[in-house]
Design a protein around this motif. Structure first.
Motif, PDB file in Angstrom:
ATOM      1  N   LEU A  17      24.839  22.190  80.933  1.00  0.00           N
ATOM      2  CA  LEU A  17      26.201  22.681  80.683  1.00  0.00           C
ATOM      3  C   LEU A  17      26.967  21.661  79.842  1.00  0.00           C
ATOM      4  N   GLY A  18      26.769  20.380  80.145  1.00  0.00           N
ATOM      5  CA  GLY A  18      27.413  19.318  79.361  1.00  0.00           C
ATOM      6  C   GLY A  18      27.010  19.382  77.899  1.00  0.00           C
ATOM      7  N   ARG A  19      25.720  19.565  77.641  1.00  0.00           N
ATOM      8  CA  ARG A  19      25.228  19.680  76.255  1.00  0.00           C
ATOM      9  C   ARG A  19      25.860  20.878  75.553  1.00  0.00           C
ATOM     10  N   ALA A  20      25.919  21.996  76.296  1.00  0.00           N
ATOM     11  CA  ALA A  20      26.489  23.210  75.710  1.00  0.00           C
ATOM     12  C   ALA A  20      27.939  22.964  75.321  1.00  0.00           C
ATOM     13  N   LEU A  21      28.707  22.351  76.216  1.00  0.00           N
ATOM     14  CA  LEU A  21      30.135  22.129  75.930  1.00  0.00           C
ATOM     15  C   LEU A  21      30.316  21.105  74.816  1.00  0.00           C
ATOM     16  N   GLU A  22      29.390  20.158  74.733  1.00  0.00           N
ATOM     17  CA  GLU A  22      29.404  19.168  73.647  1.00  0.00           C
ATOM     18  C   GLU A  22      29.320  19.880  72.288  1.00  0.00           C
ATOM     19  N   SER A  23      28.617  21.014  72.262  1.00  0.00           N
ATOM     20  CA  SER A  23      28.395  21.724  70.988  1.00  0.00           C
ATOM     21  C   SER A  23      29.527  22.704  70.657  1.00  0.00           C
ATOM     22  N   LEU A  24      30.531  22.787  71.527  1.00  0.00           N
ATOM     23  CA  LEU A  24      31.589  23.804  71.400  1.00  0.00           C
ATOM     24  C   LEU A  24      32.265  23.783  70.026  1.00  0.00           C
TER      25      LEU A  24
ATOM     26  N   GLY B   5      41.091  30.071  66.391  1.00  0.00           N
ATOM     27  CA  GLY B   5      40.765  29.889  67.809  1.00  0.00           C
ATOM     28  C   GLY B   5      40.320  31.138  68.538  1.00  0.00           C
ATOM     29  N   ARG B   6      40.224  32.264  67.809  1.00  0.00           N
ATOM     30  CA  ARG B   6      39.903  33.519  68.515  1.00  0.00           C
ATOM     31  C   ARG B   6      38.437  33.611  68.902  1.00  0.00           C
ATOM     32  N   ILE B   7      37.564  32.929  68.153  1.00  0.00           N
ATOM     33  CA  ILE B   7      36.134  32.966  68.466  1.00  0.00           C
ATOM     34  C   ILE B   7      35.685  31.552  68.837  1.00  0.00           C
ATOM     35  N   VAL B   8      35.045  31.429  69.980  1.00  0.00           N
ATOM     36  CA  VAL B   8      34.566  30.134  70.458  1.00  0.00           C
ATOM     37  C   VAL B   8      33.079  30.270  70.730  1.00  0.00           C
ATOM     38  N   TRP B   9      32.298  29.252  70.358  1.00  0.00           N
ATOM     39  CA  TRP B   9      30.871  29.384  70.629  1.00  0.00           C
ATOM     40  C   TRP B   9      30.218  28.043  70.956  1.00  0.00           C
ATOM     41  N   ALA B  10      29.073  28.137  71.602  1.00  0.00           N
ATOM     42  CA  ALA B  10      28.330  26.947  72.011  1.00  0.00           C
ATOM     43  C   ALA B  10      26.850  27.309  72.054  1.00  0.00           C
ATOM     44  N   HIS B  11      25.987  26.278  72.094  1.00  0.00           N
ATOM     45  CA  HIS B  11      24.555  26.556  72.120  1.00  0.00           C
ATOM     46  C   HIS B  11      23.811  25.476  72.895  1.00  0.00           C
ATOM     47  N   VAL B  12      22.593  25.789  73.288  1.00  0.00           N
ATOM     48  CA  VAL B  12      21.639  24.763  73.736  1.00  0.00           C
ATOM     49  C   VAL B  12      20.324  24.998  73.002  1.00  0.00           C
ATOM     50  N   THR B  13      19.661  23.892  72.672  1.00  0.00           N
ATOM     51  CA  THR B  13      18.413  23.959  71.906  1.00  0.00           C
ATOM     52  C   THR B  13      17.222  23.690  72.827  1.00  0.00           C
ATOM     53  N   GLN B  14      16.044  23.900  72.310  1.00  0.00           N
ATOM     54  CA  GLN B  14      14.823  23.579  73.068  1.00  0.00           C
ATOM     55  C   GLN B  14      14.791  22.096  73.413  1.00  0.00           C
ATOM     56  N   ARG B  15      15.294  21.274  72.515  1.00  0.00           N
ATOM     57  CA  ARG B  15      15.386  19.840  72.758  1.00  0.00           C
ATOM     58  C   ARG B  15      16.242  19.550  74.004  1.00  0.00           C
TER      59      ARG B  15
ATOM     60  N   VAL C  75      27.083  29.445  81.834  1.00  0.00           N
ATOM     61  CA  VAL C  75      27.572  28.631  80.715  1.00  0.00           C
ATOM     62  C   VAL C  75      28.568  29.429  79.869  1.00  0.00           C
ATOM     63  N   VAL C  76      28.248  30.696  79.616  1.00  0.00           N
ATOM     64  CA  VAL C  76      29.131  31.491  78.748  1.00  0.00           C
ATOM     65  C   VAL C  76      30.518  31.633  79.380  1.00  0.00           C
ATOM     66  N   GLY C  77      30.593  31.592  80.691  1.00  0.00           N
ATOM     67  CA  GLY C  77      31.890  31.638  81.376  1.00  0.00           C
ATOM     68  C   GLY C  77      32.724  30.411  81.058  1.00  0.00           C
ATOM     69  N   ALA C  78      32.064  29.264  80.973  1.00  0.00           N
ATOM     70  CA  ALA C  78      32.774  28.024  80.636  1.00  0.00           C
ATOM     71  C   ALA C  78      33.257  28.071  79.186  1.00  0.00           C
ATOM     72  N   VAL C  79      32.489  28.738  78.317  1.00  0.00           N
ATOM     73  CA  VAL C  79      32.890  28.871  76.912  1.00  0.00           C
ATOM     74  C   VAL C  79      34.099  29.804  76.822  1.00  0.00           C
ATOM     75  N   ARG C  80      34.032  30.879  77.566  1.00  0.00           N
ATOM     76  CA  ARG C  80      35.083  31.893  77.558  1.00  0.00           C
ATOM     77  C   ARG C  80      36.413  31.365  78.102  1.00  0.00           C
TER      78      ARG C  80
ATOM     79  N   ALA D 279      33.777  34.900  73.197  1.00  0.00           N
ATOM     80  CA  ALA D 279      32.974  33.703  73.462  1.00  0.00           C
ATOM     81  C   ALA D 279      31.507  34.040  73.220  1.00  0.00           C
ATOM     82  N   LEU D 280      30.804  33.118  72.565  1.00  0.00           N
ATOM     83  CA  LEU D 280      29.380  33.304  72.291  1.00  0.00           C
ATOM     84  C   LEU D 280      28.616  32.113  72.849  1.00  0.00           C
ATOM     85  N   PHE D 281      27.484  32.393  73.442  1.00  0.00           N
ATOM     86  CA  PHE D 281      26.606  31.303  73.879  1.00  0.00           C
ATOM     87  C   PHE D 281      25.194  31.628  73.407  1.00  0.00           C
ATOM     88  N   LEU D 282      24.606  30.706  72.640  1.00  0.00           N
ATOM     89  CA  LEU D 282      23.264  30.910  72.090  1.00  0.00           C
ATOM     90  C   LEU D 282      22.301  29.936  72.735  1.00  0.00           C
ATOM     91  N   ARG D 283      21.170  30.444  73.181  1.00  0.00           N
ATOM     92  CA  ARG D 283      20.154  29.531  73.677  1.00  0.00           C
ATOM     93  C   ARG D 283      18.843  29.746  72.945  1.00  0.00           C
TER      94      ARG D 283
END
Ligand SMILES: [Mn+2]
Length: 328
Positions: A202-209, A215-225, A240-245, A253-257
């Motif tokens: 979750l920390g990594r995902a938020l780091e990528s925010l 400000g209407r679209i917010v997104w985050a991701h996590v990679t295989q790494r 995780v997407v809830g934390a982005v939202r 809110a978008l969350f990509l994994r």
């Protein structure tokens, strides 16, 4: 209700089934009904094709849940919270073998099934309907039933925070607490019981925010790494997407994994009146108006750009979501 109660009273060998990827409502509703039927002397088989997740293992009766059964001699089947019959997975065979099927659900879209249907879209959780069934059967709810029903309410309402909460939801929650169920211990088991790796992810995902200039679209991701660094699993991305939202002023809110194949699994969330199913559908996905999903080809940066552009096209001209009056 009268028809369902008569069928439950008349039956002796009853199979209950919950949906795949089971949540607190499908399992809590199934277990509560199971306790009630057992108290009436019924033989009850509890099926969850995907078993019971560790965080819900505390539910009274969870140890009796089976992932499979070879029995085909049931005289009644009850499916709880499933949306459609396909969603109970391999439990379908046993359920379909019963001569009578009752569908108890608060999802009342397509895919209704069964000869007897107890459907109520105004119920915040299937548990609300199950409670009425228990009372109509003459069952006095006890502590095991109360813990299961309260857990179902807490999980399907985000701890009584979502728009589906009604006075009836709160009254039922209060009644379950009166019977001895404890919201704090349920919440601790369900919501504050995260693996260390999940929190690091979750920390990594938020780091990528990131967000668009407005400000209407917010997104985050996590990679295989990221997964590899913490030895994290895909299930650990739940929530995780809830934390982005939760970002102030965001409408979408978008969350990509990133999957091992390099493809990207995307969760989309929106606030009323924005409908993200239409965006998900552009990429072959689907879901609900405010919560959808789709899968895109990599690489990550290209997929993010495509998605954000699609959302921008979609929300252009749609007024910003009506944010409730939050104190500034
Ligand atoms: Mn539900």
């Amino acid at each position: 209700m009268a028809v369902a109660v008569a069928a439950l009273r008349a039956a002796d060998q009853i199979v209950l089934a919950s949906h795949i990827n089971p949540d607190g409502d499908t399992l809590g509703s199934m277990l509560a009904l199971g306790w009630g039927l057992r108290s009436l002397g019924k033989s009850v088989t509890l099926l969850s094709a995907d078993g019971v997740p560790a965080t819900l293992g505390f539910l009274p009766g969870a140890e009796a849940v089976q992932t499979r059964t070879d029995r085909r001699d049931f005289d009644l089947a009850v499916v709880l919270d499933a949306g459609d019959l396909e969603r109970i997975g391999v439990s379908q065979e046993a359920v379909r073998s019963a001569p009578t099927l009752i569908d108890i659900d608060h999802h009342v879209t397509a895919g209704q099934f069964g000869q007897i249907r107890l459907l109520d879209s105004t119920a915040a959780a299937t548990a609300e309907i199950v409670y009425d069934v228990l009372l109509s059967l003459g069952v006095s709810p006890d502590l095991p039933i109360a813990v299961n029903l309260l857990c179902a309410l807490l999980t399907d309402t985000g701890s009584f925070r979502y728009r589906n909460v009604t006075p009836r939801t709160m009254a039922l929650g209060g009644e379950m607490i009166r019977l001895g169920a404890s919201p704090d211990s349920i919440a601790e088991c369900v919501f504050e019981n995260k693996p260390f790796a999940a929190q690091k992810l979750l920390g990594r995902a938020l780091e990528s925010l990131q967000r668009t200039p407005d400000g209407r679209i917010v997104w985050a991701h996590v990679t295989q790494r990221d997964f590899a660094d913490f030895d994290a699993t895909d299930e650990m991305t739940e929530g995780v997407v809830g934390a982005v939202r939760a970002v102030q002023g965001s409408d979408v809110a978008l969350f990509l994994r990133e999957m091992p194949t390099g493809r990207l699994r995307v969760s989309l969330r929106s606030r009323d009146p924005i409908d993200v199913t239409q965006v998900a559908a552009e990429f072959g996905g689907g879901g609900h108006r405010l919560a959808s999903g789709c899968t895109l080809d990599g690489p990550l940066a290209a997929a993010e750009a495509l998605l954000v552009a699609a959302v921008e096209r979609h929300i252009a001209g749609v007024p910003a979501a009506a944010v409730p009056a939050c104190a500034a």
